[in-house]
Design a protein around this motif. Structure first.
Motif, short mmCIF file in Angstrom:
data_model
loop_
_atom_site.label_atom_id
_atom_site.label_comp_id
_atom_site.label_asym_id
_atom_site.label_seq_id
_atom_site.Cartn_x
_atom_site.Cartn_y
_atom_site.Cartn_z
N MET A 124 0.84 -1.19 0.00
CA MET A 124 0.00 0.00 0.00
C MET A 124 0.87 1.24 0.00
O MET A 124 1.90 1.30 0.67
N VAL A 125 0.48 2.26 -0.79
CA VAL A 125 1.20 3.51 -0.81
C VAL A 125 1.09 4.19 0.54
O VAL A 125 0.00 4.34 1.08
N HIS A 126 2.22 4.58 1.11
CA HIS A 126 2.20 5.30 2.37
C HIS A 126 1.87 6.77 2.12
O HIS A 126 2.48 7.41 1.26
N HIS A 127 0.92 7.28 2.88
CA HIS A 127 0.52 8.67 2.72
C HIS A 127 0.69 9.43 4.03
O HIS A 127 0.73 8.85 5.10
N MET A 128 0.78 10.73 3.91
CA MET A 128 0.82 11.59 5.08
C MET A 128 -0.12 12.76 4.85
O MET A 128 -0.58 13.00 3.73
N VAL A 170 24.33 9.51 -20.35
CA VAL A 170 23.12 9.23 -19.57
C VAL A 170 22.30 10.50 -19.50
O VAL A 170 22.72 11.49 -18.89
N SER A 171 21.16 10.49 -20.14
CA SER A 171 20.36 11.72 -20.28
C SER A 171 19.42 11.96 -19.12
O SER A 171 19.15 13.10 -18.75
N LEU A 172 18.87 10.87 -18.51
CA LEU A 172 17.85 11.02 -17.47
C LEU A 172 18.03 9.95 -16.41
O LEU A 172 18.44 8.82 -16.71
N SER A 173 17.72 10.29 -15.18
CA SER A 173 17.73 9.31 -14.09
C SER A 173 16.70 9.72 -13.06
O SER A 173 16.52 10.92 -12.79
N THR A 174 16.00 8.75 -12.46
CA THR A 174 14.93 9.08 -11.52
C THR A 174 14.69 7.94 -10.54
O THR A 174 14.76 6.76 -10.90
N PHE A 175 14.40 8.30 -9.29
CA PHE A 175 14.10 7.33 -8.23
C PHE A 175 12.70 6.78 -8.40
O PHE A 175 11.77 7.50 -8.80
N ASN A 176 12.52 5.50 -8.04
CA ASN A 176 11.19 4.93 -7.95
C ASN A 176 10.46 5.58 -6.77
O ASN A 176 11.02 5.71 -5.68
N PRO A 177 9.20 6.01 -6.95
CA PRO A 177 8.49 6.73 -5.88
C PRO A 177 7.97 5.85 -4.75
O PRO A 177 7.53 6.36 -3.73
N CYS A 178 8.02 4.51 -4.91
CA CYS A 178 7.45 3.61 -3.90
C CYS A 178 8.45 2.59 -3.35
O CYS A 178 8.27 2.11 -2.24
N PRO A 214 5.53 19.55 -16.80
CA PRO A 214 4.33 19.41 -15.97
C PRO A 214 4.65 18.80 -14.62
O PRO A 214 5.55 17.95 -14.49
N TYR A 215 3.92 19.23 -13.59
CA TYR A 215 4.05 18.67 -12.24
C TYR A 215 2.67 18.57 -11.62
O TYR A 215 1.94 19.57 -11.56
N PHE A 216 2.32 17.39 -11.13
CA PHE A 216 0.98 17.16 -10.58
C PHE A 216 1.03 17.03 -9.07
O PHE A 216 1.84 16.27 -8.53
N ASP A 217 0.17 17.77 -8.39
CA ASP A 217 0.02 17.66 -6.94
C ASP A 217 -1.18 16.76 -6.66
O ASP A 217 -2.33 17.16 -6.89
N PRO A 218 -0.95 15.54 -6.16
CA PRO A 218 -2.06 14.61 -5.95
C PRO A 218 -3.00 15.05 -4.84
O PRO A 218 -4.16 14.62 -4.82
N MET A 228 -4.93 17.63 1.72
CA MET A 228 -5.31 16.25 1.55
C MET A 228 -4.13 15.33 1.85
O MET A 228 -2.99 15.76 2.00
N TYR A 229 -4.39 14.03 1.91
CA TYR A 229 -3.32 13.06 2.07
C TYR A 229 -2.45 13.02 0.81
O TYR A 229 -2.94 13.19 -0.30
N CYS A 230 -1.17 12.80 1.01
CA CYS A 230 -0.21 12.79 -0.08
C CYS A 230 0.92 11.81 0.26
O CYS A 230 0.99 11.34 1.40
N PRO A 231 1.79 11.46 -0.69
CA PRO A 231 2.88 10.53 -0.38
C PRO A 231 3.70 11.00 0.81
O PRO A 231 4.06 12.17 0.92
#
Length: 424
Positions: free
Chosen positions: A1-5, A162-170, A310-314, A402-405
């Motif tokens: 389950m995704v942890h939220h705060m 290496v053009s792009l690198s990113t962490f897994n969010p979960c 673009p950047y989305f705020d859940p 609201m709750y978010c990661p």
């Protein structure tokens, strides 16, 4: 389950003063919160404000790269001018004013193309370079004194830049990268090896994990977006997203209040150079990418030439777009029921931005109804920008935050590699 705060007073002391700023305290939940969507009337009252404090006397790089600025609750990082090799400057997030010149990270022998902070540890920084390597850095809490030269680890495996690198969010210790060798790799940081490698059709323009960290959206020079399932070592869907040759960007949608996490937004250019934004449903994309697919929502933005990020705020379900060279940040309300983007009031200034980044949700100041905080990179300075809901009441507004990661990994790298899924 995704942890939220949930940011806000909660059961903790309401606010903590750090360097003259009030930072939100947070408490962590591991449940799904079926919150009601923020009222449109309140979304329409969100406006951007430049803060009084800023970071001054900086020398940001003039080189064209994917990323020029990043930040979190501890640090602000930007790509710095250098005669040779890749140099990053790291500033303490509370150290405003004129900056000393010694807080440098001699990251790579070649130019830095991308860098990103870990979503789980504010002290971890990932950098990707033209020297074909990816480095992970451990930043000391007191800042960089003297210059930091030795990374925690170095990943090698790409045959080109290496053009792009990113962490897994979960999942902790899972990183995705793309290079000029037309491959997308997923790395296990503990073993320092690429556990998956997938060939992509063309040079990559952008890469983004979905909300649950199971899929990657990759936009390429072939004007298409490709959905990559790294653990299946294949691309599962694709579609053409623009007609123009300029770079395209992608952002997944999803939140703890949505059951549907298959939506994503792309930005790009028309054949005549007009900036565009599109809303898509992954489930409607063909597997081979050959069939024509019409976006669920499309909009002409303007005739500016800067690439839109673009950047989305859940939490608030608001999409922010900021373009290099622009003097504004545009806001859209994403409606899950209507499947469209509703334009909101844009943040506009007289000075253009070399780059823009948004901080984690835990950095907002709830005492002024701040729902998002960003960093605007200018020619010689970095200006924090506060996005707030304009309300007369000074009381804490529970329906705004609201709750978010929560910044807590749902699983480790071994669990992710074995196929474990993160659920909402």
């Amino acid at each position: 389950m995704v942890h939220h705060m949930r940011v806000g007073p909660g059961v903790f002391p309401a606010l903590k003063s750090v360097g003259g700023q009030f930072l939100a305290q947070a408490y962590v939940v591991t449940m799904v919160y079926n919150c009601s969507r923020m009222l449109r009337s309140r979304n329409s009252n969100i406006s951007g404000h430049e803060t009084k404090e800023s970071f001054q006397d900086l020398l940001p790089s003039h080189k064209a790269s994917e990323t020029l600025i990043r930040g979190n609750s501890k640090f602000v990082c930007f790509s710095r001018q250098s005669d040779g090799g890749g140099i990053l400057a790291v500033i303490l997030a509370t150290q405003f004013g004129r900056q000393p010149d010694e807080m440098l990270l001699a990251a790579h022998k070649g130019g830095i193309m991308d860098f990103e902070f870990s979503p789980f540890d504010d002290h971890l920084l990932l950098s990707a370079s033209e020297d074909k390597t990816i480095c992970l850095w451990k930043l000391p809490s007191e800042g960089l004194k003297p210059r930091l030269k030795e990374p925690e680890l170095t990943l090698q495996g790409h045959a080109g830049k290496v053009s792009l690198s990113t962490f897994n969010p979960c999942a902790s210790n899972v990183v995705a990268s793309t290079g000029f060798d037309s491959t997308c790799k997923v790395w296990h940081l503990t073993s320092q090896k690429a556990c998956f490698s997938i060939k992509v059709p063309d040079r990559t323009m952008h890469i983004k994990w979905n909300y649950t960290g199971s899929l990657l959206a990759v936009t390429c020079k072939d004007k298409k977006l490709h959905i990559v399932d790294p653990r299946q070592s294949k691309m599962t869907a694709a579609c053409k997203i623009c007609d123009g040759p300029k770079p395209t960007k992608v952002e997944w949608l999803g939140s703890p209040s949505w059951e549907d996490v298959n939506m994503f937004v792309t930005t790009g250019f028309s054949l005549h150079g007009q900036r565009q934004i599109h809303l898509w449903d992954m489930r409607k994309l063909p597997a081979d990418g050959r069939e024509g697919v019409v976006a669920m929502y499309s909009d002409y933005v303007d005739d500016e030439c800067g690439v839109l990020y673009p950047y989305f705020d859940p939490g608030t379900q608001i999409l922010y777009t900021a373009g290099k060279g622009d003097s504004k940040v545009s806001l859209y309300e994403v409606t899950n029921s209507d499947r469209c983007l509703l334009p909101l009031q844009a943040f506009q200034t007289a000075s253009p931005q070399k780059g823009f980044d948004f901080l984690p949700k835990r950095c907002v100041d709830v005492s002024v109804h701040e729902v998002m905080r960003g960093l605007k990179l200018k020619a010689t300075s970095i200006q924090p920008v506060s996005f707030r809901v304009e309300l007369q009441s000074e009381d804490f507004q529970e329906d705004i935050f609201m709750y978010c990661p929560a910044g807590i990994p749902n699983m480790n790298a071994d669990q992710w590699v074995s196929g474990q899924d993160c659920t909402l």
